[in-house]
Motif scaffolding. Structure first.
Motif, PDB file in Angstrom:
ATOM      1  N   SER A  56       6.359   2.665  -5.618  1.00  0.00           N
ATOM      2  CA  SER A  56       5.513   3.786  -5.191  1.00  0.00           C
ATOM      3  C   SER A  56       5.824   5.007  -6.036  1.00  0.00           C
ATOM      4  O   SER A  56       6.976   5.412  -6.136  1.00  0.00           O
ATOM      5  CB  SER A  56       5.797   4.048  -3.716  1.00  0.00           C
ATOM      6  N   HIS A  57       4.781   5.592  -6.644  1.00  0.00           N
ATOM      7  CA  HIS A  57       4.935   6.774  -7.496  1.00  0.00           C
ATOM      8  C   HIS A  57       4.179   7.948  -6.888  1.00  0.00           C
ATOM      9  O   HIS A  57       2.945   7.929  -6.854  1.00  0.00           O
ATOM     10  CB  HIS A  57       4.353   6.523  -8.893  1.00  0.00           C
ATOM     11  N   PRO A  58       4.880   8.994  -6.389  1.00  0.00           N
ATOM     12  CA  PRO A  58       4.144  10.181  -5.930  1.00  0.00           C
ATOM     13  C   PRO A  58       3.512  10.881  -7.125  1.00  0.00           C
ATOM     14  O   PRO A  58       4.120  10.964  -8.189  1.00  0.00           O
ATOM     15  CB  PRO A  58       5.238  11.043  -5.289  1.00  0.00           C
ATOM     16  N   ARG A 164       2.175  16.037   2.198  1.00  0.00           N
ATOM     17  CA  ARG A 164       2.680  14.692   1.912  1.00  0.00           C
ATOM     18  C   ARG A 164       2.056  14.281   0.589  1.00  0.00           C
ATOM     19  O   ARG A 164       0.860  14.499   0.380  1.00  0.00           O
ATOM     20  CB  ARG A 164       2.249  13.683   2.981  1.00  0.00           C
ATOM     21  N   PRO A 165       2.806  13.689  -0.315  1.00  0.00           N
ATOM     22  CA  PRO A 165       2.206  13.349  -1.611  1.00  0.00           C
ATOM     23  C   PRO A 165       1.328  12.106  -1.548  1.00  0.00           C
ATOM     24  O   PRO A 165       1.627  11.156  -0.825  1.00  0.00           O
ATOM     25  CB  PRO A 165       3.431  13.099  -2.512  1.00  0.00           C
ATOM     26  N   TRP A 166       0.247  12.147  -2.326  1.00  0.00           N
ATOM     27  CA  TRP A 166      -0.490  10.919  -2.600  1.00  0.00           C
ATOM     28  C   TRP A 166       0.395  10.071  -3.500  1.00  0.00           C
ATOM     29  O   TRP A 166       1.109  10.597  -4.349  1.00  0.00           O
ATOM     30  CB  TRP A 166      -1.800  11.221  -3.327  1.00  0.00           C
ATOM     31  N   ARG A 167       0.343   8.771  -3.322  1.00  0.00           N
ATOM     32  CA  ARG A 167       1.163   7.854  -4.110  1.00  0.00           C
ATOM     33  C   ARG A 167       0.288   6.772  -4.721  1.00  0.00           C
ATOM     34  O   ARG A 167      -0.670   6.330  -4.099  1.00  0.00           O
ATOM     35  CB  ARG A 167       2.232   7.196  -3.228  1.00  0.00           C
ATOM     36  N   VAL A 169       0.548   2.957  -5.842  1.00  0.00           N
ATOM     37  CA  VAL A 169       1.434   1.901  -5.354  1.00  0.00           C
ATOM     38  C   VAL A 169       1.012   0.559  -5.933  1.00  0.00           C
ATOM     39  O   VAL A 169      -0.186   0.305  -6.137  1.00  0.00           O
ATOM     40  CB  VAL A 169       1.341   1.848  -3.801  1.00  0.00           C
TER      41      VAL A 169
END
Length: 198
Positions: A56-58, A164-167, A169
């Motif tokens: 998972s990458h924010p 909250r960050p979008w990620r 994935v």
């Protein structure tokens, strides 16, 4: 994410016009089902699942704000969430990333909202709020640069925006194709540019 992903995909498609792209926009349950069945290369979400191993990458801050009609009594004032808790609220559907973030905030703050309607469309929620049906908590990405053009205002509520960050994935065991890796690199480069500008 449908507020910004089509632009990102469009930029990528312009750079690599020979690549065929399939973009599916769906609710959280459908996205998780596709992820668990390994049907796509990449997924965009706020809350990655706990029951499968993912990477998972924010990449983009998701700011949730309280939205009201422009005529609302609290427009232009700073208020507490408790001040409007008794008003009717329209929220995204149960299980959505936005709803999970809002619910966590409500538990932490001890405030209970009068949720009268759950809707799975930001566009429908905007129209309902503008027509006076209730207040909402929406991602700032779902609003126009000037919300007043749609008959909306963002209320100045202490504790908001919720962030909250979008990620982006993918399954941990997934071997990304070269196009998927190129798109992931583009998204992460976009995130780096944003952080430098901010």
């Amino acid at each position: 994410a449908k507020s910004f992903m089509p632009r990102m995909v469009g930029e990528f498609s312009g750079r690599y016009p020979e690549i065929a792209i399939e973009l599916e926009i769906a609710d959280r349950e459908r996205v998780l089902e596709r992820l668990r069945n390994n049907l796509d290369d990449l997924y965009v979400m706020v809350y990655p699942p706990d029951d499968v191993e993912v990477i998972s990458h924010p990449f983009l801050d998701n700011q949730l704000v309280v939205v009201a009609p422009t005529s609302h009594w609290a427009a232009g004032r700073q208020i507490d969430l408790a001040d409007i808790a008794g008003e009717r609220f329209i929220l995204r559907e149960v299980g959505s990333g936005s709803r999970l973030t809002v619910n966590a905030h409500l538990v932490a703050s001890g405030v209970k909202l009068d949720v009268r309607m759950s809707v799975n469309s930001n566009e429908a929620i905007r129209d309902l709020v503008a027509s006076g049906v209730g207040l909402a908590v929406l991602s700032s990405h779902a609003l126009a640069a000037n919300p007043a053009v749609d008959g909306l205002c963002v209320l100045d509520v202490r504790g908001f925006p919720l962030r909250r960050p979008w990620r982006i994935v993918h399954l941990k065991q997934k071997i990304l194709s070269l196009p998927a890796q190129a798109f992931l690199d583009q998204v992460l480069a976009f995130a780096v540019r944003l952080s430098r500008e901010g």
